[in-house]
Motif scaffolding. Structure first.
Motif, short mmCIF file in Angstrom:
data_model
loop_
_atom_site.label_atom_id
_atom_site.label_comp_id
_atom_site.label_asym_id
_atom_site.label_seq_id
_atom_site.Cartn_x
_atom_site.Cartn_y
_atom_site.Cartn_z
N PRO A 24 -38.33 -21.71 18.53
CA PRO A 24 -39.82 -21.90 18.93
C PRO A 24 -39.76 -23.56 18.99
N GLU A 25 -39.57 -24.19 17.93
CA GLU A 25 -39.63 -25.62 17.76
C GLU A 25 -38.71 -26.26 18.69
N MET A 26 -37.45 -26.14 18.89
CA MET A 26 -36.64 -26.43 19.89
C MET A 26 -37.10 -26.50 21.20
N GLY A 109 -55.78 -41.20 10.36
CA GLY A 109 -55.80 -41.51 11.74
C GLY A 109 -55.08 -40.68 12.80
N TRP A 110 -54.20 -39.38 12.53
CA TRP A 110 -53.59 -38.65 13.25
C TRP A 110 -54.35 -37.71 13.82
N ARG A 111 -54.01 -37.31 15.08
CA ARG A 111 -54.57 -36.15 15.72
C ARG A 111 -53.64 -35.03 15.52
N VAL A 112 -53.98 -34.02 15.20
CA VAL A 112 -53.31 -32.76 14.73
C VAL A 112 -53.33 -31.58 15.54
N ILE A 113 -52.14 -31.31 16.19
CA ILE A 113 -52.36 -30.12 17.15
C ILE A 113 -51.28 -29.04 16.68
N ARG A 114 -51.88 -27.75 16.50
CA ARG A 114 -50.96 -26.59 15.87
C ARG A 114 -50.78 -25.76 16.96
N VAL A 115 -49.35 -25.35 17.08
CA VAL A 115 -49.36 -24.21 17.82
C VAL A 115 -48.60 -23.02 17.35
N TRP A 116 -49.37 -21.87 17.92
CA TRP A 116 -48.74 -20.61 16.88
C TRP A 116 -47.29 -20.07 17.64
N GLU A 117 -46.31 -20.08 16.71
CA GLU A 117 -44.89 -19.50 17.30
C GLU A 117 -45.00 -18.67 18.32
N CYS A 118 -45.86 -17.51 18.30
CA CYS A 118 -45.87 -16.47 19.09
C CYS A 118 -46.30 -16.91 20.59
N ASP A 119 -46.97 -18.10 20.78
CA ASP A 119 -47.34 -18.48 21.89
C ASP A 119 -46.29 -19.14 22.66
N ILE A 120 -44.94 -19.41 22.06
CA ILE A 120 -43.63 -19.87 22.51
C ILE A 120 -42.94 -18.66 22.62
N THR A 122 -43.38 -15.56 22.93
CA THR A 122 -43.95 -14.80 24.10
C THR A 122 -43.59 -15.38 25.58
N LYS A 123 -42.79 -14.86 26.35
CA LYS A 123 -42.36 -15.69 27.47
C LYS A 123 -43.74 -15.70 28.57
N ALA A 124 -44.54 -14.80 28.63
CA ALA A 124 -45.45 -14.95 29.57
C ALA A 124 -46.58 -15.90 29.14
#
Ligand code: ZN
Length: 166
Positions: A24-26, A109-120, A122-124
């Motif tokens: 997913p990271e790739m 000073g960083w903005r942090v965005i987190r993405v769940w692996e399942c959202d990557i 899951t194809k849809a």
């Protein structure tokens, strides 16, 4: 000291240790690159060594594995039937660490965005998630990606079960 992991748990664990550079990271990296963004990966100098660091946008991105980061209600977050206390505790510690790292990053000073692996995974969901991520990075003002993990959602540690520490 006896082994607390079943073979299934062990393989999950090994996959998590290998962790960096997993699929997913790739996918996320490739997509952002294709949209013209340039970044560093796994910057160990920053709290939590973020998966993707976009200096130009003062933004870091984490792609969180649903099991290890305790994605409530997610099909990838299923606690093993044995050693429940051990796993709940471990995952609660991960969530607490994620939170602390997020605070440190914000303070720096960083903005942090987190993405769940399942959202990557899951194809849809993949394409809309990637698009939203890109927009959030470059736009800054757009709606954040829903990310439900927060300290008050930390798994409540169960009573130590009799199977724990056997
Ligand atoms: Zn999930």
């Amino acid at each position: 000291m006896t082994d607390v992991m079943t073979p299934e748990q062990r393989s999950r664990c090994m996959a998590a240790i290998k962790g960096k550079g997993t699929k997913p990271e790739m996918i996320v990296r490739k997509y952002l690159f294709s949209r013209g963004l340039r970044y560093r990966v796994n910057n160990r100098k920053l709290p939590g060594s973020p998966d993707i660091v976009l200096k130009k946008y003062k933004t870091v991105v984490f792609i969180d594995g649903c099991f290890w980061h305790g994605h409530e209600g997610c099909k990838y977050y299923r606690l093993p039937k044995t050693n429940v206390y051990f796993w709940k505790h471990k995952i609660a510690m991960n969530i607490a660490r994620d939170y602390a790292n997020g605070v440190d990053l914000h303070l720096a000073g960083w903005r942090v965005i987190r993405v769940w692996e399942c959202d990557i995974k899951t194809k849809a969901k993949r394409q809309p998630t990637l698009e939203r991520l890109y927009q959030e990075i470059v736009g800054g003002e757009t709606k954040p990606i829903p990310y439900e993990s927060s300290p008050d959602r930390m798994p409540v540690a169960a009573e130590p079960s009799s199977s724990y520490g056997k």
